[in-house]
Enzyme design. Sequence first.
Site, PDB file in Angstrom:
ATOM      1  N   HIS A 177     -11.479  -3.502   3.352  1.00 43.89           N
ATOM      2  CA  HIS A 177     -10.881  -2.969   5.093  1.00 43.89           C
ATOM      3  C   HIS A 177     -11.969  -1.202   5.531  1.00 43.89           C
ATOM      4  CE1 HIS A 177      -8.542  -0.270   2.796  1.00 43.89           C
ATOM      5  NE2 HIS A 177      -8.112   0.561   3.819  1.00 43.89           N
ATOM      6  N   ASP A 178     -12.400  -0.789   4.448  1.00 41.14           N
ATOM      7  CA  ASP A 178     -13.193   0.482   5.080  1.00 41.14           C
ATOM      8  C   ASP A 178     -14.898   0.081   4.087  1.00 41.14           C
ATOM      9  OD1 ASP A 178     -10.969   1.365   4.718  1.00 41.14           O
ATOM     10  OD2 ASP A 178     -11.147   2.490   2.316  1.00 41.14           O
ATOM     11  N   ASP A 216      -3.406   4.774  -2.683  1.00 43.49           N
ATOM     12  CA  ASP A 216      -4.443   5.237  -1.561  1.00 43.49           C
ATOM     13  C   ASP A 216      -4.071   6.131  -1.813  1.00 43.49           C
ATOM     14  OD1 ASP A 216      -5.269   4.545   1.101  1.00 43.49           O
ATOM     15  OD2 ASP A 216      -5.039   6.252   0.995  1.00 43.49           O
ATOM     16  N   ASP A 226       0.973  -1.489   0.240  1.00 42.74           N
ATOM     17  CA  ASP A 226      -0.181   0.280   0.386  1.00 42.74           C
ATOM     18  C   ASP A 226       0.919   1.140  -0.377  1.00 42.74           C
ATOM     19  OD1 ASP A 226      -2.645   1.527   0.302  1.00 42.74           O
ATOM     20  OD2 ASP A 226      -3.496  -0.439   1.249  1.00 42.74           O
ATOM     21  N   GLU A 244      -6.957   3.840  -6.470  1.00 41.51           N
ATOM     22  CA  GLU A 244      -7.726   3.610  -5.446  1.00 41.51           C
ATOM     23  C   GLU A 244      -8.128   4.927  -6.156  1.00 41.51           C
ATOM     24  OE1 GLU A 244      -9.510   3.873  -1.016  1.00 41.51           O
ATOM     25  OE2 GLU A 244      -7.936   5.428  -1.055  1.00 41.51           O
TER      26      GLU A 244
HETATM   27  C1  GLC Z   1      -8.262   4.765   1.467  1.00 45.12           C
HETATM   28  C2  GLC Z   1      -7.837   3.500   2.782  1.00 45.12           C
HETATM   29  C3  GLC Z   1      -8.878   4.336   4.143  1.00 45.12           C
HETATM   30  C4  GLC Z   1      -7.907   5.134   4.601  1.00 45.12           C
HETATM   31  C5  GLC Z   1      -7.690   6.673   3.883  1.00 45.12           C
HETATM   32  C6  GLC Z   1      -7.170   7.653   3.889  1.00 45.12           C
HETATM   33  O1  GLC Z   1      -9.628   5.204   1.134  1.00 45.12           O
HETATM   34  O2  GLC Z   1      -8.344   2.803   2.025  1.00 45.12           O
HETATM   35  O3  GLC Z   1      -8.163   2.944   5.236  1.00 45.12           O
HETATM   36  O4  GLC Z   1      -9.087   5.969   5.790  1.00 45.12           O
HETATM   37  O5  GLC Z   1      -7.153   6.239   2.750  1.00 45.12           O
HETATM   38  O6  GLC Z   1      -4.893   7.060   3.832  1.00 45.12           O
END
Ligand code: GLC
Length: 562
Positions: free
Chosen positions: A329-330, A200, A98, A255
């Site tokens: 995980h979100d 991310d 990540d 992402e």
């Molecule tokens: C992404 C991650 C999340 C995090 C956010 C800030 O969306 O998946 O878990 O809180 O970014 O880094």
Amino acid sequence: MQRTGWKEAVVYQVYPVSFRDSDGDGLGDLAGITEKLDYLVELGVSVVWICPFFRSPWVDNGYDISDYRDIDPRFGSMADFGRLLSEMHRRGLKLLMDLVVNHCSDRHPWFTEARKSRDNPYRDYFLWRDPKPDGSPPNNWTSYFSGPAWTFDEATGQFYLHLFTKEMPDLNWENPALRREIHDILRFWLDKGVDGFRLDSMHAYGKAAGLPDGDPSEGPPVGIEHFSSLPRTHGYIREMHREVFSRYGILTVGETDGVTVEDALQYTAEASGEVNMVFQFQHMDLDAAGGNRLLADGPVPVRKLKACLSDWQRGLMNRGWNSLYLSNHDQPRQVSRFGDDGVYREVSAKMLATILHLQQGTPYVYQGEELGMTNRRIESLEEVRDVESLNAYRDLVGRGLVTPGRMLEAIRRRGRDNARTPMQWDGSVHAGFTSGTPWIGVNPNYRDINAEAQRKDPDSVFQYYRKLIALRRAHPVAVYGDFTELCADSGQVFAFVRRLEETALLVVANLAREPAVFDLPEGLRFRESALYIANYDCGDVPRSGVLRPYEAQAFRLEGVEG
Ligand code: GLC
């Protein structure tokens, strides 16, 4: 379309703090992941994405990084990392790391330097602006995690921008020196042998010149149209591709919250030279009330979900590439959200896996999904660990906009902690996750739902995933076949044909607990058929008829005409 290993891969996502604790401190760690690699091999995945394990003050569970080149002590040491990577490679598993560089931690030396003075050399690594004449923030942007996206720094008299918590200042990608640092961080890990990165919040790297006010109706967060997938962001990614990715031939996943099909095509089309695939969010946000993710309006209507999944299939087909996921995980646990975590837990978990793995794109399995793990019911706010939920509670309940009861219900249904409860390895105390006290409560259903039991049971959700993953590997049509939706008007049945030359897969699924009628289209002609996979007993020949609750069937068709 080019055939490549990453298109054929199935990715397993590890949330390391909740995966396996090897030393009894209640927190998962790298050595714990190493212990469980054979389990991943047994499942059949080929790539493992591990969420951040870098040094972090842990405001957002590791997504706030204070040293990009070091392992956080809670996860172990660099030696543990080296062992994990070499044990993965020995088993033919690839590691996706990540990379969190939309922001860093406010304890990262870049930021502690930057806030020392306005002329500090690191000042321009971040986005600082003067207050408005009345002392208010420079614009009306709000954060993903509630409240304004700006925090005032007393010492230097300016605000800094943070799209997440105030402890996670956004990095200024316009600054070439910052971008060079990021390229160096990438090379540091690539030279150690990692196989790819999940970028991310990649959609948010570039912010619009002048940081104009946002239109509140576009949010939350307010301002999103000024920082989501801007042309300059594509430019930064092309630069990273040119400088780094292309020189190592790695897997890259962006992402990208808020992307449209068009944006995703630009990110992933082979000719763009950006990333291999995106994580888009549209199917995750179909139940967001007024754009607020936590305040979900109840279950996602099947029709909406089908339409969204099909739009993405058609939109990217053979031109771009998507990550296929229903949980991470979100997000809450997929069986609780899109299936039934009561009597139909197993069949609905298998049904969801079937429709996901048989679309075009690269499937992701989030830890525990392959066991049909469910949301955990929290009883009170004290049990909540996630900063997003806690901040939203403080903000919405604090401002009197939502009652405490409704907010707790929203967190139960949609909160991120649902996915973060410890992995359920076996029926022993704390589900075999730790010998200590787990950092977050284990789901009490671990005695019934755990890996050890499911590995032995030929009908388990785990065995179904194994089979699905193995079949995908054996049949290129599952990876590369075209997508055509059938019975698009049905409010229950999601059905589609994947076609590669003379071979096709016919996938038929009932997305609801009520039986549903499926009519085999008359125009679908084939020489022979065989059952590919199904979650109930089912013959080799597809036919019209009644589908049982959450029933899913997939057939391989040969000699397809037309
Ligand atoms: C992404 C991650 C999340 C995090 C956010 C800030 O969306 O998946 O878990 O809180 O970014 O880094």
